[in-house]
Motif scaffolding. Sequence first.
Motif, PDB file in Angstrom:
ATOM      1  N   SER A  82       0.805  -1.171   0.017  1.00 59.19           N
ATOM      2  CA  SER A  82      -0.199  -0.002  -0.074  1.00 59.19           C
ATOM      3  C   SER A  82       0.833   1.347   0.121  1.00 59.19           C
ATOM      4  CB  SER A  82      -0.813  -0.052   1.333  1.00 59.19           C
ATOM      5  OG  SER A  82      -0.290   0.114   2.716  1.00 59.19           O
ATOM      6  N   SER A  83       2.195   1.073   0.232  1.00 62.88           N
ATOM      7  CA  SER A  83       3.187   2.393   0.070  1.00 62.88           C
ATOM      8  C   SER A  83       3.558   2.222  -1.264  1.00 62.88           C
ATOM      9  CB  SER A  83       4.384   1.993   0.919  1.00 62.88           C
ATOM     10  OG  SER A  83       5.387   2.980   0.828  1.00 62.88           O
ATOM     11  N   LYS A  84       3.723   3.705  -1.786  1.00 66.55           N
ATOM     12  CA  LYS A  84       3.903   3.849  -3.337  1.00 66.55           C
ATOM     13  C   LYS A  84       5.132   3.210  -3.793  1.00 66.55           C
ATOM     14  CE  LYS A  84       4.443   7.492  -6.838  1.00 66.55           C
ATOM     15  NZ  LYS A  84       4.434   8.843  -7.093  1.00 66.55           N
ATOM     16  N   VAL A 132      11.619  -6.013 -13.771  1.00 65.67           N
ATOM     17  CA  VAL A 132      11.167  -5.566 -14.888  1.00 65.67           C
ATOM     18  C   VAL A 132      10.565  -6.478 -15.590  1.00 65.67           C
ATOM     19  CG1 VAL A 132      12.376  -4.873 -17.320  1.00 65.67           C
ATOM     20  CG2 VAL A 132      13.226  -4.324 -15.236  1.00 65.67           C
ATOM     21  N   PRO A 133       9.031  -6.122 -16.435  1.00 66.53           N
ATOM     22  CA  PRO A 133       8.721  -4.504 -16.323  1.00 66.53           C
ATOM     23  C   PRO A 133       7.754  -4.377 -15.262  1.00 66.53           C
ATOM     24  CG  PRO A 133       7.538  -5.986 -17.875  1.00 66.53           C
ATOM     25  CD  PRO A 133       8.631  -6.878 -17.224  1.00 66.53           C
ATOM     26  N   ASP A 137       6.751   1.001 -13.952  1.00 63.82           N
ATOM     27  CA  ASP A 137       5.779   2.270 -13.526  1.00 63.82           C
ATOM     28  C   ASP A 137       5.736   2.858 -12.130  1.00 63.82           C
ATOM     29  OD1 ASP A 137       3.447   4.092 -14.934  1.00 63.82           O
ATOM     30  OD2 ASP A 137       2.512   3.154 -13.314  1.00 63.82           O
ATOM     31  N   ARG A 138       5.951   1.833 -11.091  1.00 66.47           N
ATOM     32  CA  ARG A 138       5.861   2.148  -9.756  1.00 66.47           C
ATOM     33  C   ARG A 138       7.145   3.069  -9.404  1.00 66.47           C
ATOM     34  NH1 ARG A 138       6.231  -2.690  -5.192  1.00 66.47           N
ATOM     35  NH2 ARG A 138       5.558  -1.352  -3.458  1.00 66.47           N
ATOM     36  N   PHE A 139       8.365   2.889  -9.952  1.00 67.34           N
ATOM     37  CA  PHE A 139       9.519   3.549  -9.633  1.00 67.34           C
ATOM     38  C   PHE A 139       9.894   4.482 -10.592  1.00 67.34           C
ATOM     39  CE2 PHE A 139       9.677  -0.342  -6.984  1.00 67.34           C
ATOM     40  CZ  PHE A 139       9.844   0.176  -5.541  1.00 67.34           C
ATOM     41  N   LEU A 161      13.796   6.908 -16.099  1.00 71.58           N
ATOM     42  CA  LEU A 161      12.861   6.235 -17.181  1.00 71.58           C
ATOM     43  C   LEU A 161      12.169   7.167 -17.845  1.00 71.58           C
ATOM     44  CD1 LEU A 161      12.076   3.638 -18.112  1.00 71.58           C
ATOM     45  CD2 LEU A 161      10.202   3.535 -16.424  1.00 71.58           C
ATOM     46  N   ILE A 162      12.316   7.399 -19.280  1.00 72.21           N
ATOM     47  CA  ILE A 162      11.449   8.101 -20.005  1.00 72.21           C
ATOM     48  C   ILE A 162      10.135   7.476 -20.496  1.00 72.21           C
ATOM     49  CG2 ILE A 162      11.335   9.495 -22.024  1.00 72.21           C
ATOM     50  CD1 ILE A 162      13.526  10.441 -20.172  1.00 72.21           C
ATOM     51  N   SER A 163      10.129   6.253 -20.820  1.00 75.45           N
ATOM     52  CA  SER A 163       8.977   5.688 -21.080  1.00 75.45           C
ATOM     53  C   SER A 163       9.331   4.055 -21.359  1.00 75.45           C
ATOM     54  CB  SER A 163       8.400   6.134 -22.480  1.00 75.45           C
ATOM     55  OG  SER A 163       9.232   5.827 -23.496  1.00 75.45           O
ATOM     56  N   PHE A 164       8.237   3.165 -21.225  1.00 76.20           N
ATOM     57  CA  PHE A 164       8.545   1.782 -21.441  1.00 76.20           C
ATOM     58  C   PHE A 164       7.085   1.453 -22.411  1.00 76.20           C
ATOM     59  CE2 PHE A 164       6.189   1.865 -17.371  1.00 76.20           C
ATOM     60  CZ  PHE A 164       5.671   0.681 -17.527  1.00 76.20           C
ATOM     61  N   ASP A 165       7.345   0.310 -22.994  1.00 76.59           N
ATOM     62  CA  ASP A 165       6.303  -0.173 -24.012  1.00 76.59           C
ATOM     63  C   ASP A 165       6.261  -1.539 -23.922  1.00 76.59           C
ATOM     64  OD1 ASP A 165       4.414   0.570 -26.202  1.00 76.59           O
ATOM     65  OD2 ASP A 165       5.487  -1.408 -26.895  1.00 76.59           O
ATOM     66  N   LEU A 166       5.175  -2.201 -23.019  1.00 74.91           N
ATOM     67  CA  LEU A 166       4.909  -3.318 -23.093  1.00 74.91           C
ATOM     68  C   LEU A 166       5.062  -4.404 -24.170  1.00 74.91           C
ATOM     69  CD1 LEU A 166       2.328  -3.560 -19.882  1.00 74.91           C
ATOM     70  CD2 LEU A 166       5.137  -3.862 -19.891  1.00 74.91           C
ATOM     71  N   GLU A 167       4.349  -3.847 -25.199  1.00 74.34           N
ATOM     72  CA  GLU A 167       4.092  -4.470 -26.490  1.00 74.34           C
ATOM     73  C   GLU A 167       5.508  -4.939 -27.377  1.00 74.34           C
ATOM     74  OE1 GLU A 167       1.383  -4.002 -30.782  1.00 74.34           O
ATOM     75  OE2 GLU A 167       0.813  -2.837 -28.879  1.00 74.34           O
ATOM     76  N   SER A 168       6.313  -3.631 -27.362  1.00 74.29           N
ATOM     77  CA  SER A 168       7.478  -3.893 -28.070  1.00 74.29           C
ATOM     78  C   SER A 168       8.746  -4.419 -27.071  1.00 74.29           C
ATOM     79  CB  SER A 168       7.940  -2.558 -28.541  1.00 74.29           C
ATOM     80  OG  SER A 168       8.277  -1.606 -27.580  1.00 74.29           O
ATOM     81  N   GLY A 169       8.382  -4.390 -25.790  1.00 76.73           N
ATOM     82  CA  GLY A 169       9.365  -4.958 -24.725  1.00 76.73           C
ATOM     83  C   GLY A 169      10.445  -4.065 -24.478  1.00 76.73           C
ATOM     84  N   THR A 170      10.332  -2.542 -24.793  1.00 71.26           N
ATOM     85  CA  THR A 170      11.494  -1.666 -24.796  1.00 71.26           C
ATOM     86  C   THR A 170      11.276  -0.626 -23.624  1.00 71.26           C
ATOM     87  OG1 THR A 170      10.483  -0.371 -26.549  1.00 71.26           O
ATOM     88  CG2 THR A 170      12.126  -2.269 -27.302  1.00 71.26           C
ATOM     89  N   CYS A 171      12.284  -0.031 -23.409  1.00 72.50           N
ATOM     90  CA  CYS A 171      12.463   1.092 -22.459  1.00 72.50           C
ATOM     91  C   CYS A 171      13.118   2.260 -23.035  1.00 72.50           C
ATOM     92  CB  CYS A 171      13.366   0.714 -21.110  1.00 72.50           C
ATOM     93  SG  CYS A 171      12.279  -0.600 -20.057  1.00 72.50           S
TER      94      CYS A 171
END
Length: 216
Positions: A82-84, A132-133, A137-139, A161-171
Motif C-alpha cells: 500500500s506504500s507507493k 522489469v517490467p 511504472d511504480r518507480f 525512465l522516460i517511457s516503456f512499452d510492454l508491447e514492444s518490450g523496450t524502455c
Amino acid sequence: MDEDDEFDSDFEFEEEEEEEEAELHVGDGGSGGGISLAGTSWDKEALAIAEEVSMSFGGDLKIFAFKTSKNSIIRVRIEKLSSKYGSPSMSDVEAFSTSYQARLDEASRFGTIPEGITLEVSSPGVERVIRVPEELDRFKEKPMYVKYISSDTVNDGVFKLISFDLESGTCTWGLADVKINREKSGKGRPLSKKQKEWRLQTPFESLHLVRLYPQF
C-alpha cells in the motif's frame, strides 16, 4: 535511438563501484530480492511460515526477499504494497518480526524448526532491485542504476525512465539529474543541454540489473 558513442566513456562508473555492484544480483535473497535457501532441513518450513505470516497482514506486507544460512540465521526483507515505493514503517517491520518470531518459537517446540534461530527482518533497502517490467511504472520517478548489454558489451549508468512499452518490450532512458552525471559537465554545474537530450533505448531482455540509485 542507440546510445551515442561519445557518452560510452563519459558515463562509465568507477571500478570500485562496479566491484561492489557485482555483489548484488537479482534473486540473491537480499537487496536483489527473491528466495535464497541454504539447503538446511528446516529451510522450506521456515519459508512457508513466513508466507503465512505475510498473509496474516492482509497481504499488505509482502516478502521481498528471504534468505537462510547454515549458521541458523533467517533474513527477511518485507515491502508494503500500500506504500507507493514499497517502504514499510518501523512498526510494520516490528509487527512482522514479532509475529514471525512467535510462529518460529511455536514450530521449534514441535521440532520442525531448530531452537536458537536468529531472525532479522528489514525493509528492501535503498538499493533494492526493480522487477522489469512489473515495477517500472511504480518507480519511474526515481533515479535508477541500470546495467545493460549492448553489442555484447556490458554498460551501465544512472538513468531516469522516460517511457516503456510492454508491447514492444523496450524502455527509453535519459540521464538522471544526480551528482555523478552532473559532474561530467564540471563541478557545481547542472546537466548540459546535450546530456538532458541524450536518450537510450533498451529491450527488456538486455537489462541485466535495474535497481534504485540512492541519493545522499
